[in-house]
Design a protein around this motif. Structure first.
Motif, PDB file in Angstrom:
ATOM      1  N   ASP A 189       0.814  -1.208   0.000  1.00  0.00           N
ATOM      2  CA  ASP A 189       0.000   0.000   0.000  1.00  0.00           C
ATOM      3  C   ASP A 189       0.849   1.260   0.000  1.00  0.00           C
ATOM      4  OD1 ASP A 189      -2.381  -1.337  -0.074  1.00  0.00           O
ATOM      5  OD2 ASP A 189      -2.824  -1.139   2.064  1.00  0.00           O
ATOM      6  N   GLY A 190       2.107   1.140   0.405  1.00  0.00           N
ATOM      7  CA  GLY A 190       2.990   2.300   0.435  1.00  0.00           C
ATOM      8  C   GLY A 190       3.183   2.944  -0.920  1.00  0.00           C
ATOM      9  N   VAL A 191       2.947   2.195  -1.991  1.00  0.00           N
ATOM     10  CA  VAL A 191       3.013   2.768  -3.337  1.00  0.00           C
ATOM     11  C   VAL A 191       2.042   3.934  -3.467  1.00  0.00           C
ATOM     12  CG1 VAL A 191       2.572   2.285  -5.782  1.00  0.00           C
ATOM     13  CG2 VAL A 191       3.708   0.589  -4.366  1.00  0.00           C
ATOM     14  N   LEU A 192       0.919   3.844  -2.733  1.00  0.00           N
ATOM     15  CA  LEU A 192      -0.109   4.877  -2.801  1.00  0.00           C
ATOM     16  C   LEU A 192      -0.095   5.800  -1.589  1.00  0.00           C
ATOM     17  CD1 LEU A 192      -3.096   2.653  -3.996  1.00  0.00           C
ATOM     18  CD2 LEU A 192      -1.492   3.954  -5.415  1.00  0.00           C
ATOM     19  N   THR A 193       0.109   5.227  -0.398  1.00  0.00           N
ATOM     20  CA  THR A 193      -0.007   6.006   0.841  1.00  0.00           C
ATOM     21  C   THR A 193       1.303   6.634   1.296  1.00  0.00           C
ATOM     22  OG1 THR A 193       0.450   4.110   2.281  1.00  0.00           O
ATOM     23  CG2 THR A 193      -1.837   4.442   1.588  1.00  0.00           C
ATOM     24  N   THR A 212      -2.185  13.395   7.492  1.00  0.00           N
ATOM     25  CA  THR A 212      -2.013  14.750   7.986  1.00  0.00           C
ATOM     26  C   THR A 212      -2.076  15.726   6.822  1.00  0.00           C
ATOM     27  OG1 THR A 212      -0.559  13.952   9.751  1.00  0.00           O
ATOM     28  CG2 THR A 212      -0.499  16.307   9.257  1.00  0.00           C
ATOM     29  N   ASN A 213      -2.875  16.775   6.996  1.00  0.00           N
ATOM     30  CA  ASN A 213      -2.893  17.846   6.006  1.00  0.00           C
ATOM     31  C   ASN A 213      -1.770  18.808   6.367  1.00  0.00           C
ATOM     32  OD1 ASN A 213      -3.373  20.072   4.381  1.00  0.00           O
ATOM     33  ND2 ASN A 213      -5.607  19.875   4.527  1.00  0.00           N
ATOM     34  N   LEU A 214      -0.690  18.753   5.597  1.00  0.00           N
ATOM     35  CA  LEU A 214       0.495  19.543   5.920  1.00  0.00           C
ATOM     36  C   LEU A 214       0.240  21.039   5.870  1.00  0.00           C
ATOM     37  CD1 LEU A 214       3.256  17.523   4.020  1.00  0.00           C
ATOM     38  CD2 LEU A 214       2.657  17.428   6.433  1.00  0.00           C
ATOM     39  N   PHE A 215      -0.789  21.453   5.144  1.00  0.00           N
ATOM     40  CA  PHE A 215      -1.082  22.887   5.035  1.00  0.00           C
ATOM     41  C   PHE A 215      -1.747  23.426   6.302  1.00  0.00           C
ATOM     42  CE2 PHE A 215      -0.719  21.407   0.688  1.00  0.00           C
ATOM     43  CZ  PHE A 215       0.098  22.381   0.132  1.00  0.00           C
ATOM     44  N   GLU A 216      -2.084  22.525   7.230  1.00  0.00           N
ATOM     45  CA  GLU A 216      -2.617  22.947   8.524  1.00  0.00           C
ATOM     46  C   GLU A 216      -1.549  22.920   9.606  1.00  0.00           C
ATOM     47  OE1 GLU A 216      -5.822  20.251   9.205  1.00  0.00           O
ATOM     48  OE2 GLU A 216      -7.136  21.144   7.686  1.00  0.00           O
ATOM     49  N   SER A 217      -0.309  22.618   9.228  1.00  0.00           N
ATOM     50  CA  SER A 217       0.795  22.565  10.188  1.00  0.00           C
ATOM     51  C   SER A 217       1.425  23.941  10.361  1.00  0.00           C
ATOM     52  CB  SER A 217       1.849  21.563   9.717  1.00  0.00           C
ATOM     53  OG  SER A 217       2.458  22.016   8.517  1.00  0.00           O
ATOM     54  N   LYS A 226       9.537  20.583  -3.421  1.00  0.00           N
ATOM     55  CA  LYS A 226       9.457  19.269  -4.059  1.00  0.00           C
ATOM     56  C   LYS A 226       8.688  18.351  -3.118  1.00  0.00           C
ATOM     57  CE  LYS A 226      10.979  16.355  -7.340  1.00  0.00           C
ATOM     58  NZ  LYS A 226      10.820  16.557  -8.796  1.00  0.00           N
ATOM     59  N   VAL A 227       7.590  17.751  -3.600  1.00  0.00           N
ATOM     60  CA  VAL A 227       6.744  16.923  -2.753  1.00  0.00           C
ATOM     61  C   VAL A 227       6.331  15.655  -3.491  1.00  0.00           C
ATOM     62  CG1 VAL A 227       5.840  18.901  -1.469  1.00  0.00           C
ATOM     63  CG2 VAL A 227       4.647  18.109  -3.528  1.00  0.00           C
ATOM     64  N   SER A 228       5.788  14.720  -2.734  1.00  0.00           N
ATOM     65  CA  SER A 228       5.213  13.509  -3.324  1.00  0.00           C
ATOM     66  C   SER A 228       3.699  13.565  -3.198  1.00  0.00           C
ATOM     67  CB  SER A 228       5.762  12.251  -2.635  1.00  0.00           C
ATOM     68  OG  SER A 228       5.495  12.268  -1.249  1.00  0.00           O
ATOM     69  N   ILE A 229       3.020  12.782  -4.033  1.00  0.00           N
ATOM     70  CA  ILE A 229       1.558  12.768  -4.073  1.00  0.00           C
ATOM     71  C   ILE A 229       1.088  11.421  -3.547  1.00  0.00           C
ATOM     72  CG2 ILE A 229      -0.471  13.116  -5.517  1.00  0.00           C
ATOM     73  CD1 ILE A 229       1.511  14.342  -7.609  1.00  0.00           C
ATOM     74  N   VAL A 230       0.319  11.426  -2.474  1.00  0.00           N
ATOM     75  CA  VAL A 230      -0.117  10.184  -1.836  1.00  0.00           C
ATOM     76  C   VAL A 230      -1.638  10.150  -1.755  1.00  0.00           C
ATOM     77  CG1 VAL A 230       2.006  10.046  -0.478  1.00  0.00           C
ATOM     78  CG2 VAL A 230      -0.021  11.139   0.508  1.00  0.00           C
ATOM     79  N   TRP A 231      -2.152   8.966  -1.463  1.00  0.00           N
ATOM     80  CA  TRP A 231      -3.585   8.790  -1.215  1.00  0.00           C
ATOM     81  C   TRP A 231      -3.725   8.429   0.251  1.00  0.00           C
ATOM     82  CZ3 TRP A 231      -7.189   4.208  -2.687  1.00  0.00           C
ATOM     83  CH2 TRP A 231      -8.519   4.633  -2.669  1.00  0.00           C
ATOM     84  N   PRO A 232      -4.122   9.359   1.112  1.00  0.00           N
ATOM     85  CA  PRO A 232      -4.149   9.102   2.554  1.00  0.00           C
ATOM     86  C   PRO A 232      -4.888   7.815   2.895  1.00  0.00           C
ATOM     87  CG  PRO A 232      -4.581  11.415   2.113  1.00  0.00           C
ATOM     88  CD  PRO A 232      -4.581  10.722   0.781  1.00  0.00           C
ATOM     89  N   ALA A 233      -4.320   7.062   3.800  1.00  0.00           N
ATOM     90  CA  ALA A 233      -4.850   5.734   4.116  1.00  0.00           C
ATOM     91  C   ALA A 233      -6.200   5.774   4.801  1.00  0.00           C
ATOM     92  CB  ALA A 233      -3.846   4.977   4.998  1.00  0.00           C
ATOM     93  N   GLU A 298      -3.347  15.359  -0.118  1.00  0.00           N
ATOM     94  CA  GLU A 298      -2.581  14.378  -0.878  1.00  0.00           C
ATOM     95  C   GLU A 298      -1.103  14.756  -0.994  1.00  0.00           C
ATOM     96  OE1 GLU A 298      -6.086  12.616  -3.841  1.00  0.00           O
ATOM     97  OE2 GLU A 298      -4.798  14.247  -4.537  1.00  0.00           O
ATOM     98  N   ILE A 299      -0.732  15.879  -0.415  1.00  0.00           N
ATOM     99  CA  ILE A 299       0.656  16.346  -0.466  1.00  0.00           C
ATOM    100  C   ILE A 299       1.444  15.767   0.707  1.00  0.00           C
ATOM    101  CG2 ILE A 299       2.166  18.356  -0.316  1.00  0.00           C
ATOM    102  CD1 ILE A 299       0.774  18.163  -2.958  1.00  0.00           C
ATOM    103  N   ALA A 300       2.620  15.211   0.409  1.00  0.00           N
ATOM    104  CA  ALA A 300       3.498  14.688   1.455  1.00  0.00           C
ATOM    105  C   ALA A 300       4.922  15.148   1.179  1.00  0.00           C
ATOM    106  CB  ALA A 300       3.436  13.159   1.504  1.00  0.00           C
ATOM    107  N   ILE A 301       5.661  15.432   2.231  1.00  0.00           N
ATOM    108  CA  ILE A 301       7.061  15.838   2.086  1.00  0.00           C
ATOM    109  C   ILE A 301       7.904  14.653   1.675  1.00  0.00           C
ATOM    110  CG2 ILE A 301       9.063  16.788   3.272  1.00  0.00           C
ATOM    111  CD1 ILE A 301       6.872  18.811   2.751  1.00  0.00           C
ATOM    112  N   MET A 302       8.781  14.840   0.725  1.00  0.00           N
ATOM    113  CA  MET A 302       9.664  13.752   0.275  1.00  0.00           C
ATOM    114  C   MET A 302      10.796  13.545   1.276  1.00  0.00           C
ATOM    115  SD  MET A 302       9.893  14.489  -3.813  1.00  0.00           S
ATOM    116  CE  MET A 302      10.935  13.052  -4.039  1.00  0.00           C
TER     117      MET A 302
END
Length: 302
Positions: A189-193, A212-217, A226-233, A298-302
């Motif tokens: 599942d890590g391929v997506l999450t 986690t919505n990083l824009f609320e941090s 530079k970020v990765s695109i994920v599908w939150p679990a 869907e944004i995650a830090i690389m």
């Protein structure tokens, strides 16, 4: 082996982070991970599936309960999905039909462009198996003989067994399968999450989904990051799919990477997605990126 035709259906969009012709385009078998019969069937496939030019075998596997399974079911047409999942009940719970039928009604074989279900999926699996086992060859031969039966009859027999499989063979609380070549045979599942299973941890341990919505941090991502695109679990929203003249059927960009171009909260984040990261080659003019928008969560830090 003779050419045979299956009842198949095209998908609503492409998922190139899972099916990459440059990395791994092997079809994925989706099975009910809580069904003892399904687990035994997959264990048998792991034993007999071999390929002369690929040590990893011809098939990959994922439970229908997994995020990979969830996404691949979501990309099916409504008609096809209805043959895999039980309908929504009166309380709005998907997969819990009024007659108490099981949530998952069919094994599924997913390829980059086509999907097979019910008896057609079983025939596709048997045709994909390699190896020199005489027992396997006999089974494949019998399967070919069975294919001459009308699809309605074959699928009727499949449904008869499917509805009774858990009563006859029992269930487990979770998928109990494990294989020494887990990383090559099962789609994590890590391929997506973005959260991969620890290879040294208990293979049967459940991963608790968090997002986690990083824009609320306190230090949200900014333009140019530079970020990765994920599908939150733990989300039930559909993943972001990009449509343009190049890909009118849509490409799911989950699993890709890119650079933030514009932040338009709370609705979207516009990105320049690295084409290579989602399985695409250079564009017509040699472009290495493509414009797409994603949901903020869907944004995650690389």
């Amino acid at each position: 082996m003779c050419i045979i035709y299956y009842l198949i259906a095209a998908n609503l969009f492409f998922q190139l982070s899972i099916f990459s012709y440059s990395k791994d385009s092997r079809p994925i078998v989706l099975f009910d991970g809580e069904c003892n019969l399904c687990n035994k069937f997959v264990q048998t496939l792991l034993k007999y599936d071999s390929c002369s030019d690929d040590d990893r075998g011809n098939l990959r596997f994922a439970a229908l309960q997994s995020r990979v399974g969830d996404l691949l079911v979501r990309r099916m047409s409504d008609d096809l999905r209805a043959q895999v999942l039980a309908p929504v009940d009166d309380d709005g719970i998907e997969g819990e039909g009024e007659d108490g039928e099981d949530k998952y009604k069919s094994i599924v074989v997913c390829g980059p462009e086509k999907t097979f279900i019910q008896s057609s999926a079983v025939f596709q699996i048997l045709q994909s198996l390699g190896g020199s086992s005489k027992r396997l060859k006999v089974i494949q031969y019998l399967a070919l003989l069975g294919y001459v039966l009308p699809t309605k009859f074959r699928d009727g027999a499949y449904k008869f067994i499917s509805k009774r499989r858990k009563k006859w063979f029992g269930t487990s609380d979770e998928c109990l399968l494990w294989d020494d070549g887990f990383e090559d045979r099962f789609v994590d599942d890590g391929v997506l999450t973005g959260v991969y299973r620890d290879p040294f941890a208990d293979p049967h341990a459940k991963i608790i989904p968090t997002s986690t919505n990083l824009f609320e941090s306190e230090t949200p991502p900014a333009r140019g990051d530079k970020v990765s695109i994920v599908w939150p679990a733990d989300t039930n929203k559909d993943p972001s799919v990009s449509y343009d003249d190049e890909s009118p059927d849509g490409i799911c960009i989950i699993g890709g990477t890119g650079t933030i171009s514009t932040i338009d909260l709370p609705m979207r984040v516009v990105m320049r997605v690295d084409r290579k990261s989602i399985g695409l080659g250079p564009g017509g003019n040699g472009e290495e990126t493509t414009i797409a928008w994603v949901k903020p969560e869907e944004i995650a830090i690389m």
